[in-house]
Design an enzyme around this catalytic site. Sequence first.
Site, PDB file in Angstrom:
ATOM      1  N   ARG A 116       7.999  -3.873   2.348  1.00 32.27           N
ATOM      2  CA  ARG A 116       6.787  -3.319   2.695  1.00 32.27           C
ATOM      3  C   ARG A 116       5.975  -3.926   3.796  1.00 32.27           C
ATOM      4  O   ARG A 116       4.680  -4.200   3.609  1.00 32.27           O
ATOM      5  CB  ARG A 116       6.045  -3.246   1.098  1.00 32.27           C
ATOM      6  CG  ARG A 116       6.788  -2.731   0.271  1.00 32.27           C
ATOM      7  CD  ARG A 116       5.806  -3.023  -1.072  1.00 32.27           C
ATOM      8  NE  ARG A 116       5.055  -1.903  -1.479  1.00 32.27           N
ATOM      9  CZ  ARG A 116       4.226  -1.766  -2.314  1.00 32.27           C
ATOM     10  NH1 ARG A 116       4.349  -2.568  -3.406  1.00 32.27           N
ATOM     11  NH2 ARG A 116       3.416  -0.852  -2.793  1.00 32.27           N
ATOM     12  N   GLY A 117       6.696  -4.162   4.875  1.00 32.26           N
ATOM     13  CA  GLY A 117       6.047  -4.928   6.080  1.00 32.26           C
ATOM     14  C   GLY A 117       6.092  -6.319   6.015  1.00 32.26           C
ATOM     15  O   GLY A 117       5.623  -6.748   6.946  1.00 32.26           O
ATOM     16  N   ARG A 162       9.224 -10.267   7.888  1.00 26.95           N
ATOM     17  CA  ARG A 162       8.858 -10.799   9.083  1.00 26.95           C
ATOM     18  C   ARG A 162       8.961 -12.254   9.314  1.00 26.95           C
ATOM     19  O   ARG A 162       8.760 -12.954   8.480  1.00 26.95           O
ATOM     20  CB  ARG A 162       7.692 -10.187   9.919  1.00 26.95           C
ATOM     21  CG  ARG A 162       7.765  -8.646  10.088  1.00 26.95           C
ATOM     22  CD  ARG A 162       6.340  -8.006  10.636  1.00 26.95           C
ATOM     23  NE  ARG A 162       6.327  -6.922  11.105  1.00 26.95           N
ATOM     24  CZ  ARG A 162       6.602  -5.468  10.437  1.00 26.95           C
ATOM     25  NH1 ARG A 162       6.754  -5.889   9.249  1.00 26.95           N
ATOM     26  NH2 ARG A 162       6.667  -4.423  11.074  1.00 26.95           N
ATOM     27  N   LEU A 211      13.589   4.826  11.233  1.00 31.30           N
ATOM     28  CA  LEU A 211      14.526   5.740  10.276  1.00 31.30           C
ATOM     29  C   LEU A 211      15.963   5.461  10.873  1.00 31.30           C
ATOM     30  O   LEU A 211      16.931   5.281  10.183  1.00 31.30           O
ATOM     31  CB  LEU A 211      14.092   7.297  10.149  1.00 31.30           C
ATOM     32  CG  LEU A 211      15.155   8.183   9.588  1.00 31.30           C
ATOM     33  CD1 LEU A 211      15.096   7.651   8.105  1.00 31.30           C
ATOM     34  CD2 LEU A 211      14.537   9.526   9.388  1.00 31.30           C
ATOM     35  N   LYS A 212      16.322   5.715  12.141  1.00 31.89           N
ATOM     36  CA  LYS A 212      17.376   5.508  12.790  1.00 31.89           C
ATOM     37  C   LYS A 212      17.824   4.026  12.575  1.00 31.89           C
ATOM     38  O   LYS A 212      18.882   3.922  12.442  1.00 31.89           O
ATOM     39  CB  LYS A 212      17.360   5.678  14.125  1.00 31.89           C
ATOM     40  CG  LYS A 212      17.021   7.108  14.951  1.00 31.89           C
ATOM     41  CD  LYS A 212      17.066   7.562  16.152  1.00 31.89           C
ATOM     42  CE  LYS A 212      16.800   8.893  16.495  1.00 31.89           C
ATOM     43  NZ  LYS A 212      16.896   9.131  17.960  1.00 31.89           N
ATOM     44  N   TYR A 248       1.262  12.550  -4.679  1.00 30.85           N
ATOM     45  CA  TYR A 248       1.214  11.909  -3.096  1.00 30.85           C
ATOM     46  C   TYR A 248       0.391  12.749  -2.171  1.00 30.85           C
ATOM     47  O   TYR A 248       0.225  13.983  -1.947  1.00 30.85           O
ATOM     48  CB  TYR A 248       2.485  11.893  -2.461  1.00 30.85           C
ATOM     49  CG  TYR A 248       3.620  10.731  -2.964  1.00 30.85           C
ATOM     50  CD1 TYR A 248       3.142   9.771  -4.059  1.00 30.85           C
ATOM     51  CD2 TYR A 248       4.850  11.011  -3.001  1.00 30.85           C
ATOM     52  CE1 TYR A 248       4.018   8.960  -4.405  1.00 30.85           C
ATOM     53  CE2 TYR A 248       5.882  10.101  -3.221  1.00 30.85           C
ATOM     54  CZ  TYR A 248       5.565   9.094  -4.288  1.00 30.85           C
ATOM     55  OH  TYR A 248       6.309   8.210  -4.677  1.00 30.85           O
ATOM     56  N   GLN A 280      14.284   4.652 -10.824  1.00 31.52           N
ATOM     57  CA  GLN A 280      13.541   4.346  -9.629  1.00 31.52           C
ATOM     58  C   GLN A 280      12.658   3.270  -9.905  1.00 31.52           C
ATOM     59  O   GLN A 280      11.640   3.351 -10.971  1.00 31.52           O
ATOM     60  CB  GLN A 280      12.719   5.405  -9.035  1.00 31.52           C
ATOM     61  CG  GLN A 280      12.279   5.153  -7.553  1.00 31.52           C
ATOM     62  CD  GLN A 280      11.643   6.499  -6.658  1.00 31.52           C
ATOM     63  OE1 GLN A 280      10.667   6.570  -6.441  1.00 31.52           O
ATOM     64  NE2 GLN A 280      12.313   7.393  -6.974  1.00 31.52           N
ATOM     65  N   ALA A 325       7.433 -15.703  10.998  1.00 35.04           N
ATOM     66  CA  ALA A 325       6.219 -16.031  11.314  1.00 35.04           C
ATOM     67  C   ALA A 325       5.560 -15.634  12.599  1.00 35.04           C
ATOM     68  O   ALA A 325       4.302 -15.488  12.647  1.00 35.04           O
ATOM     69  CB  ALA A 325       6.137 -17.573  10.922  1.00 35.04           C
ATOM     70  N   LYS A 363       7.940   6.331  11.499  1.00 34.88           N
ATOM     71  CA  LYS A 363       8.492   6.468  12.898  1.00 34.88           C
ATOM     72  C   LYS A 363      10.078   6.509  12.809  1.00 34.88           C
ATOM     73  O   LYS A 363      10.826   6.034  12.148  1.00 34.88           O
ATOM     74  CB  LYS A 363       8.147   4.888  13.666  1.00 34.88           C
ATOM     75  CG  LYS A 363       6.861   4.367  13.632  1.00 34.88           C
ATOM     76  CD  LYS A 363       6.583   3.242  14.592  1.00 34.88           C
ATOM     77  CE  LYS A 363       5.298   2.822  14.704  1.00 34.88           C
ATOM     78  NZ  LYS A 363       5.075   1.605  15.423  1.00 34.88           N
TER      79      LYS A 363
END
EC number: 1.1.1.-
Length: 388
Positions: free
Chosen positions: A237-238, A241, A305-306, A74, A204, A243, A301
Amino acid sequence: MVLPTAPEPPTLLGYHRILSPSAGVRVSPLCLGTMSFGNGWKGVMGECDQATSFNMLDTFYESGGNFIDVANFYQGGDTERWVGEWMAQRQNRDEIVLSTKYTMGYTMFGPQKIKSNFQGNHAKSLRLSVKASLQKLQTDYIDLLYVHMWDFTTSVEEVMRSLNHLVANGKVLYLGVSDTPAWLVVKCNAFARANGLTPFSVYQGHWSSAFRDFERDILPMCESEGMGLAPWGVLGRGQFRSAEEFSREGRKMGPQDEKHRRLGEKLDQMAQQKNTKATSIAQAYVMHKAPYVFPVIGGRKVEHLKENIEALGLVLSEEEIREIDDAEPFDVGFPMNFLFETPTQSYRTNMTSKDIWQLSCNTRLETVPKQQPIEPLQGAKYFGSASK
């Protein structure tokens, strides 16, 4: 003498769980993914400098998290180095359950002229990779070492004997495997058990409500083998959402496919009903489908995480799980569709032999249900306030 009771954890992340039936170590219910921590790939993944990375690590740790995932390649090695520096500065190495991986070519940007043996599953690659990881992580042992992927050239015997050597010498405590066909994992574990070696305890791989291939062979394999699951890509992975949201933000993440759009709409609809985020529903979905599931949650961000930590308190009903399943039809494939599916019945991961339609001709069978996941805690603290 009356022994004290452990204090209430600061958040739901501090209620730890057993990693798997074959690995008794205690870990937080979420695993912090660190692939974005470093400068090596910022041209592709965006910038996540050391201060931001340390802030993420601090937030995770101070919230009760102890399960951290890295890999040898990584960010060109930055990730392992930064996590090692963070643990050294905080002096908390033994509090952390640290996983790393070998197999990928971690020297791809290094000075070596001949790099062929700095990758793969073979014994030399393993020795070199673990030696380098221990140095970068500033530790003398790795809690959980994954085979990052199967190279299809190294034998089962060589892999398992070489891995067991590290366990026997105390450099590695537990073994995991990633991105590898189920039949190979079973073959590895069978060889290990037959020869008194250490088997794999964790798998994993990629699993989400939009990517359910995991449910064909990997999930039942882990149930049978007594393995935990550490899925990545759980939050889409983003891509999860609506439209409307994607029209505003999607340019940063590439085009949204139809499958993710449909699921994004369903998750967003459900999230509005529960006053939460679509990604929180996506996380709760996989954690409701099987026991011993520890999503690998990354990002850059702290506020995200929260949100992930607060989502540990979300409860989804069986009907809501079914709604998400049905939002994007999934073909489990032969032989499971032949055994379990009918014109009025779709395959579900919690089915047992009583649901095999061919066996219902002669008898009405009752069977013991599959083991269920831990139910989300109610009334535990989030960030300074009580959950409802």
